[in-house]
Design a protein around this motif. Structure first.
Motif, PDB file in Angstrom:
ATOM      1  N   ILE A 172       3.314   6.072  -5.665  1.00 31.28           N
ATOM      2  CA  ILE A 172       2.958   6.281  -7.077  1.00 31.28           C
ATOM      3  C   ILE A 172       1.865   7.331  -7.184  1.00 31.28           C
ATOM      4  CG2 ILE A 172       1.915   5.181  -9.100  1.00 31.28           C
ATOM      5  CD1 ILE A 172       3.509   2.729  -8.504  1.00 31.28           C
ATOM      6  N   ILE A 173       0.929   7.305  -6.236  1.00 32.10           N
ATOM      7  CA  ILE A 173      -0.137   8.310  -6.239  1.00 32.10           C
ATOM      8  C   ILE A 173       0.455   9.704  -6.036  1.00 32.10           C
ATOM      9  CG2 ILE A 173      -2.065   9.163  -4.838  1.00 32.10           C
ATOM     10  CD1 ILE A 173      -2.974   6.251  -4.578  1.00 32.10           C
ATOM     11  N   THR A 174       1.411   9.819  -5.125  1.00 33.94           N
ATOM     12  CA  THR A 174       2.025  11.133  -4.904  1.00 33.94           C
ATOM     13  C   THR A 174       2.740  11.601  -6.161  1.00 33.94           C
ATOM     14  OG1 THR A 174       2.464  10.298  -2.699  1.00 33.94           O
ATOM     15  CG2 THR A 174       3.385  12.429  -3.247  1.00 33.94           C
TER      16      THR A 174
ATOM     17  N   PHE B  50       1.400  12.258   1.796  1.00 32.42           N
ATOM     18  CA  PHE B  50       2.158  11.010   1.664  1.00 32.42           C
ATOM     19  C   PHE B  50       3.668  11.213   1.695  1.00 32.42           C
ATOM     20  CE2 PHE B  50      -1.694   9.012  -0.581  1.00 32.42           C
ATOM     21  CZ  PHE B  50      -2.158   8.512   0.622  1.00 32.42           C
ATOM     22  N   TRP B  51       4.091  12.458   1.805  1.00 33.65           N
ATOM     23  CA  TRP B  51       5.537  12.659   2.020  1.00 33.65           C
ATOM     24  C   TRP B  51       5.943  12.122   3.383  1.00 33.65           C
ATOM     25  CZ3 TRP B  51       9.251  14.347  -1.314  1.00 33.65           C
ATOM     26  CH2 TRP B  51       8.814  14.929  -2.510  1.00 33.65           C
TER      27      TRP B  51
ATOM     28  N   LEU C 146       0.837  -1.202   0.000  1.00 33.57           N
ATOM     29  CA  LEU C 146       0.000   0.000   0.000  1.00 33.57           C
ATOM     30  C   LEU C 146       0.871   1.251   0.000  1.00 33.57           C
ATOM     31  CD1 LEU C 146      -2.671  -1.233   2.550  1.00 33.57           C
ATOM     32  CD2 LEU C 146      -2.922  -1.060   0.092  1.00 33.57           C
ATOM     33  N   GLU C 147       1.985   1.174   0.731  1.00 33.78           N
ATOM     34  CA  GLU C 147       2.877   2.333   0.782  1.00 33.78           C
ATOM     35  C   GLU C 147       3.437   2.642  -0.615  1.00 33.78           C
ATOM     36  OE1 GLU C 147       6.216   1.878   3.432  1.00 33.78           O
ATOM     37  OE2 GLU C 147       6.981   3.861   2.895  1.00 33.78           O
TER      38      GLU C 147
ATOM     39  N   MET D  85       1.926   8.817   7.459  1.00 34.27           N
ATOM     40  CA  MET D  85       0.671   8.956   6.729  1.00 34.27           C
ATOM     41  C   MET D  85       0.518   7.849   5.689  1.00 34.27           C
ATOM     42  SD  MET D  85      -0.951  11.456   7.891  1.00 34.27           S
ATOM     43  CE  MET D  85      -0.577  12.482   9.264  1.00 34.27           C
ATOM     44  N   ARG D  86       1.603   7.530   5.009  1.00 34.98           N
ATOM     45  CA  ARG D  86       1.460   6.545   3.934  1.00 34.98           C
ATOM     46  C   ARG D  86       1.525   5.110   4.448  1.00 34.98           C
ATOM     47  NH1 ARG D  86       6.863   8.714   2.530  1.00 34.98           N
ATOM     48  NH2 ARG D  86       8.326   7.042   2.885  1.00 34.98           N
ATOM     49  N   THR D  87       1.629   4.948   5.765  1.00 35.77           N
ATOM     50  CA  THR D  87       1.511   3.599   6.307  1.00 35.77           C
ATOM     51  C   THR D  87       0.287   3.497   7.217  1.00 35.77           C
ATOM     52  OG1 THR D  87       3.087   4.255   7.999  1.00 35.77           O
ATOM     53  CG2 THR D  87       3.960   2.973   6.184  1.00 35.77           C
ATOM     54  N   SER D  88      -0.541   4.527   7.204  1.00 38.98           N
ATOM     55  CA  SER D  88      -1.737   4.490   8.042  1.00 38.98           C
ATOM     56  C   SER D  88      -2.950   4.130   7.192  1.00 38.98           C
ATOM     57  CB  SER D  88      -1.933   5.856   8.702  1.00 38.98           C
ATOM     58  OG  SER D  88      -3.306   6.122   8.884  1.00 38.98           O
TER      59      SER D  88
END
Lengths: 409, 490
Positions: free
Chosen positions: B303-305, B360-361, B297-298, B365-368
């Motif tokens: 990629i989304i960022t 997501f930087w 997911l991270e 946040m990007r692991t929640s």
């Protein structure tokens, strides 16, 4: 193709730029400078145009290499550790790239950029409108900020990379992931402005939102080609004992993929402008479709796309230095032509007091073209060559090194 | 490769399940009776889908005059929804083809469901131009002469709308073939475990006599590689062609050369967000959180960022060039977007697509999971509005102020949009019941168990050993032979 994991890297010999190459490059630079000077004296606009073409050319190689480097760090690419020092060295050209690009545009400004002429601007509503971006202060201030910023990030990444050779600390790897990310964001924003101010504004009435992407695509594929040439050169000399066919294969794939990407951008920019057929936009292509230029315009696509695409399609060719070198050379020439075709038809019109609609003469291929290229190119080889010798060519304590050594496909 | 992987690499499969465990865990949802939860959710989405289908039937009967379009705004929800769904359909093939070529092994546990999602999204997308034709029974065959009283009327092959039909049907075909080829080894696993004759027949037929022999694997990998190579340009071509639907025109806000790469980046952006929405739920419900890990997911967040920033750069470039061009019309269109009567849509787009993904930087946040889940929905709201902004705000105030208009969608349009979500989710829920949601054979190859060197061969031929292990572990499960498709060809 062994599936056995190597126990460690092969011993890394020291590299110093061999004296014959160094002297030859310096001789090229001196002779080139003489030819460039002759060009400026005899036909000023042509001399300065070539100055811009060559200076921008090597800046684009430097920043393209910096992009490859940053992507390698950010994506935590395992395969490329053994070749990483090559883009690291190529990108160190940027400070001198700033000097050369700054110098030719400063001294040649009136021959290159219509908007720098106050009298022309006074009679041109559009140029007045664009003045906030197209004026010497914004131009040179922007250039120092952009190329300076690229260079600062490149040297910061390189410093961490080399420091790791001694202390083996993983914090350098993490720091470079961050620096690479910052570089990519900064690069994305700045290349749009750089491409606009340095190249697109040679035709200040023309505009295309794709232009920054187009210059990025060209820089990336050309930098890939130069990375291939330096890597194979060093490998032949025995200085990259850990690089094998699998690494060349990946570099070949990079050239292949991004030559295709360049072609995609090239064709889409053209297709959309052709299709809509709006006079403000078509002038750019009409100038390059004059009988004098159109053959080169077609050749551009052959050198940058058709040749690399078809030659690199079969797997064995991407692993064979005898094929990779000629293809990389084709791209190196093609990228020069790509920039030449952006600048030369525009400045030729300007020199002949024409608006872009009037017929110009050309193409111009001769001593001034070769001279300017050799002048900057010679310096480029000396600088990059000596930077390659400043550190080991193997990032020997990188935590991903074993993946790169065992790279197998 | 695996034996030499850097210690910095996080494992792709957690909890070191055995190869047999992986088979069990992935196939469990399709081998047991559906839970009440599944029935309830499917009934709900099915109801939404049915109401959408009913609405579509109504507008086919009554005509598209039931929509809120007018003579100024000729494209509204219809094409917005079309481009939105096509964009969603980009992640699947990107994951299966481009990430495959980049040797990104984390793709193995998400590619199957992402590809399935792609196919469903493309189906939803294809629906909209068909409805928009008003009389799709003629329109569906618009590449042959259109029947009329004055003799053959050929379509205009220079029209990007026609290119679109070819681009999308090619994309759908290749994506479907690619998906099916990847399914074959797993279908054989399902066949081998089938307890009823019907199951054995269905999955036996679908698995095309797969035996897991070396020869089969060798052919399989060659085909997979070729399809990945063919699909890669398709990922770019589809949204490129969709962008030319707009960019070949002379309408300010539509005609701009950056559209092709900008649309592709936006499509990947929204596609990944949708994959994330689905997988965050699926991994929990199907209990495969150790196969689709936080790491997966991270990576998707990253990629989304990245693509979100590309999209943001394109927005900024458009604004810059609208000013730089000095064209009054371009300038007006963009100022009107940001400050005109529909500026609310523009600012939703910017805040959802450019500003919010910046969270997501931060690794936290990007692991929640909650943050990711909310963000994945926010991004897709933003991307829907992006298409709405491009289409409607560019049209509503055109060259002639006397023809300026506003657009208010009718209930038919809202219900059709909602219905398309119903169709999409219903198809996805059915998929989780009838096919393995994870590429079993591929995940086995990247699991820690398969990569453990055999006793006494600590640094020996890792891949051969992994194969031997897999064979031993799955001897009554021939098709589950752990191979490493990525590593064989290039």
């Amino acid at each position: 193709m062994s599936a056995h994991a190597p126990s460690g890297p092969a011993p890394q010999p020291d590299f110093h730029l061999p004296a014959p190459i160094r002297n030859a490059a310096l001789a090229c630079a001196v002779l080139g400078a003489a030819a460039f000077g002759y060009g400026v004296m005899s036909e000023a606009w042509r001399g300065w145009s070539n100055g811009l073409i060559s200076a921008y050319y090597f800046v684009s190689i430097g920043v393209g290499a910096a992009f490859v480097l940053a992507v390698m760090h950010v994506t935590k690419a395992g395969w490329g550790i053994v070749v990483r020092r090559v883009p690291e060295a190529l990108a160190t050209w940027l400070p001198l790239g700033l000097v050369t690009l700054g110098a030719v545009t400063y001294f040649g400004m009136h021959h290159l950029y219509e908007w720098s002429n106050a009298e022309t601007v006074a009679h041109d509503h559009l140029l007045q409108h664009k003045q906030p971006l197209l004026n010497p202060a914004a131009f040179f201030g922007g250039m120092v900020f952009m190329i300076g910023g690229w260079a600062a990030l490149v040297f910061a990444m390189r410093r961490h990379s080399i420091a790791q050779d001694t202390d083996g600390d993983e914090k350098h790897t993490h720091a470079n992931v961050r620096l690479g990310g910052i570089f990519l964001v900064f690069f994305g924003l700045t290349i749009t402005f750089g491409a606009l101010q340095w190249l697109m504004s040679t035709e200040p009435h023309w505009f295309s939102t794709m232009f920054g992407v187009y210059q990025f695509a060209g820089a990336h594929v050309a930098a890939s080609a130069v990375i291939v040439l330096f890597t194979i050169g060093l490998q032949r000399g025995g200085f990259l004992p850990n690089v094998n066919d699998n690494h060349l294969h990946d570099l070949g794939k990079m050239m292949f993929a991004f030559s295709t990407f360049w072609a995609y951008i090239w064709v889409m920019q053209y297709l959309l402008i052709w299709y809509a057929n709006i006079p403000e936009e078509t002038g750019h292509y009409l100038a390059r479709w004059e009988p004098d230029w159109v053959k080169l315009w077609g050749l551009n696509a052959v050198l940058n796309f058709v040749v690399p695409f078809f030659v690199l399609l079969p797997r064995p060719n991407k692993r064979n230095p005898k094929v990779l070198v000629p293809v990389a050379c084709t791209i190196v020439v093609g990228h020069w032509l790509d920039i030449y075709l952006q600048v030369m038809p525009a400045t030729a019109h300007l020199a002949h007091h024409g608006s872009p609609e009037t017929v110009s003469h050309g193409p111009y291929l001769g001593v001034p073209e070769l001279g300017a290229f050799l002048m900057v190119g010679g310096l480029f080889v000396v600088v990059v060559g000596s930077m390659l010798g400043r550190a080991s060519l193997l990032p020997g304590r990188d935590p991903y090194l074993m993946e790169s050594l065992a790279h197998d496909q | 490769m695996s034996a030499t992987a850097s210690h910095l690499r996080e494992p792709l499969v957690l909890g070191s399940p055995s190869l047999h465990d992986i088979t069990e865990q992935v196939l469990a949802p399709m081998e047991r009776k559906p839970s009440m939860l599944w029935y309830a959710v499917t009934a709900a989405t099915g109801l939404v889908a049915l109401s959408g289908i009913a609405t579509i039937s109504w507008q086919l009967y009554e005509g598209i005059g039931t929509w809120g379009l007018n003579k100024t705004i000729g494209w509204g929800f219809d094409i917005t929804n079309f481009v939105f769904w096509i964009g969603i359909g980009h992640a699947g093939t990107l994951i299966s083809a481009i990430l495959f070529l980049f040797r990104q092994k984390w793709r193995t546990s998400i590619n199957r469901s992402a590809e399935a999602m792609t196919l469903f999204a493309v189906l939803c997308a294809a629906m909209f131009p068909l409805i928009h034709m008003g009389r799709p029974w003629f329109g569906a065959v618009w590449f042959v002469p259109y029947p009329n009283l004055r003799g053959p009327l050929w379509t205009n092959f220079r029209s990007p709308l026609v290119w679109d039909m070819f681009a999308i049907s090619t994309y759908f075909t290749i994506s479907a073939v690619f998906w099916f080829i990847g399914l074959i080894p797993d279908l054989a696993t399902v066949r081998d475990r089938a307890k009823t004759k019907l199951r054995r027949t269905i999955y036996g037929t679908l698995s095309l006599g797969w035996s897991g022999s070396n020869k089969h694997w060798s052919h399989y990998e060659t085909v997979y590689m070729c399809l990945a190579g063919l699909s890669t340009p398709l990922v770019l071509s589809v949204h490129t062609i969709v962008s030319t639907d707009f960019a070949t025109s002379v309408i300010p806000g539509w005609h701009t050369t950056i559209f092709p790469p900008y649309f592709v980046a936006g499509a990947i952006f929204s596609g990944f967000a949708m994959v994330m929405t689905l997988l965050i739920i699926a991994r929990k419900v199907l209990q495969i959180e150790h196969l689709i890990t936080i790491k997966h997911l991270e990576n998707m967040c990253l990629i989304i960022t990245a693509t979100g920033m590309m999209v943001g750069l394109a927005y900024a470039t458009e604004f810059l060039m609208a000013w730089y061009s000095g064209s009054n019309y371009e300038g007006f269109t963009f100022v009107n977007r940001a400050t005109g009567p529909m500026s609310w849509a523009y600012w939703i787009m910017v805040s959802c697509n450019v500003i919010s993904p910046q969270v997501f930087w931060f690794k936290k946040m990007r692991t929640s999971i909650p943050v990711m889940f909310v963000m994945s929905i926010v991004v897709n709201i933003g991307m829907w509005f992006e298409r709405f902004v491009i289409i409607v705000t560019s049209l509503h105030r055109d060259y002639l102020p006397s023809s300026w208009a506003m657009y208010s969608p009718t209930w038919v349009e809202y219900m059709t949009l909602l219905g398309s979500f119903g169709i999409f989710f219903t198809l996805f829920l059915l998929f989780t019941r009838v096919l393995p949601t994870i590429a079993i054979a591929e995940v086995k190859a990247v699991s820690g168990w398969a990569q453990k060197p055999a006793h006494g061969h600590a640094d020996g031929s890792a891949r051969a050993e992994a194969g031997a292990h897999a064979h031993a572990a799955a001897d009554h499960d021939a098709s589950a032979l752990a191979k490493e498709p990525e590593a064989v060809h290039a």
